[in-house]
Write an enzyme that holds these catalytic residues in place. Structure first.
Site, PDB file in Angstrom:
ATOM      1  N   SER A 164      -2.065 -15.637  -0.203  1.00  0.00           N
ATOM      2  CA  SER A 164      -1.654 -14.746  -1.283  1.00  0.00           C
ATOM      3  C   SER A 164      -0.254 -14.278  -0.970  1.00  0.00           C
ATOM      4  O   SER A 164       0.172 -14.281   0.189  1.00  0.00           O
ATOM      5  CB  SER A 164      -2.598 -13.541  -1.387  1.00  0.00           C
ATOM      6  N   TYR A 176      -7.921  -6.800   2.399  1.00  0.00           N
ATOM      7  CA  TYR A 176      -7.422  -7.991   1.699  1.00  0.00           C
ATOM      8  C   TYR A 176      -6.116  -8.494   2.295  1.00  0.00           C
ATOM      9  O   TYR A 176      -5.996  -9.670   2.663  1.00  0.00           O
ATOM     10  CB  TYR A 176      -7.248  -7.702   0.203  1.00  0.00           C
TER      11      TYR A 176
END
Length: 319
Positions: A164, A176
């Site tokens: 990401s 995350y």
């Protein structure tokens, strides 16, 4: 002088376009293993590669995901149950792939499976809140890769890791960003280790796209669940209206950032798999290119100032 430089830049882009347009031959003989195919990027990629003629092995977490994918694909595509947090499940899937591909080996693995909850201020969490996401987003990537790596080395194939842009910068709390930074590090070390064997390792770095990972309702429900478990002293630090203000921030900002065209990411994944000369990294989405990546290159004092100006301030905020 300016026109000379402009001409050189134009020639460089033309050369890059020509180089990146070349595709590997015999795609119909190449096996590609994709994790997280129940929905989102993995599902779209599996169907896209199937149409291109690749022999897709789609890892799905649910039987429903397997059934629906089979209905929308050709007989070339096969599915397998896969829980990336369970080493026994990963081992069983790898054994099935080994039997299926035989001496040809595995052309590519796409580590796509991932989750995004909980995402919230770090001091709302315990170490137990970190473990499930790290098990999927990081440990799952490593486990799957190591299990099928001998097959990829045999084919001199590819490893495609979906990280990401938030593996490059951390504008919010929770596990995350931690997990995606880990994927970036694993990707970099693996790329160097595998280069002598002719194996290419690529990283996909999407910004905000319309998948379950960025679903506003799921994110707000996740915030609510964590908030409800917080001790009174932590809630007092943030204030009783902090949660509602956070919901409002999500509702205001996410529609501006989220891109609904999943093919932008899938196209980069496909290029990483099928191009003769794939890129090392693919940063995808306007927000990734024009907000998050530039911010990641700025001095920390500047990026921190920008982020802190935009946060929902806790009741006990000192500035």
């Amino acid at each position: 002088m300016f026109l000379y430089i402009l001409g050189l830049v134009g020639l460089w882009f033309l050369y890059r376009w020509y180089k990146e347009a070349q595709r590997v031959p015999n795609q119909s003989e190449k096996y590609v293993f994709i994790t997280g195919c129940d929905s989102g990027f993995g599902n779209v990629l599996a169907r896209h590669l199937d149409k291109l003629g690749f022999r897709v092995i789609a890892g799905c977490f649910t039987e429903k995901g397997e059934d629906e994918l089979k209905k929308s694909s050709s007989d070339r595509l096969t599915t397998t149950h896969l829980d990336v947090t369970d080493s026994e499940s990963v081992s069983k899937a790898a054994d099935g792939i080994r039997t299926l591909v035989g001496e040809k080996g595995l052309w590519a693995v796409v580590n796509n499976a991932g989750i995004s909850l909980p995402s919230c201020p770090t001091d709302w969490l315990t170490i137990e809140d970190y473990k499930p996401m790290l098990a999927v987003n990081l440990n799952g990537v490593i486990d799957v890769t190591l299990r099928v790596l001998p097959l990829i080395k045999k084919a001199k194939g590819r490893v495609v890791n979906v990280a990401s842009v938030f593996g490059r910068i951390s504008p919010f709390g929770g596990p995350y960003c931690v997990s995606k930074y880990g994927v970036e590090s694993f990707n970099d070390s693996l790329r160097l280790n595998m280069a002598p064997f002719g194996v290419k390792v690529m990283c996909i770095e999407p910004g905000f796209f319309k998948t379950n990972v960025s679903d506003q309702k799921l994110l707000k429900n996740g915030l609510q669940k964590v908030w409800d478990k917080l001790p009174r002293d932590v809630k007092d630090d943030y204030g009783d209206d902090f949660l509602l203000k956070s919901f409002q921030k999500i509702d205001d900002r996410f529609p501006l950032l989220i891109d609904g065209d999943l093919m932008k990411v899938v196209g980069c994944m496909e290029h990483a798999i099928s191009a003769v000369h794939p890129r090392t990294r693919y940063s995808v989405g306007w927000d990734a290119k024009f907000i998050w990546l530039p911010m990641s290159y700025m001095p920390t004092c500047i990026s921190d100032r920008v982020f802190l100006r935009d946060i929902v301030k806790p009741k006990a905020c000192v500035f």
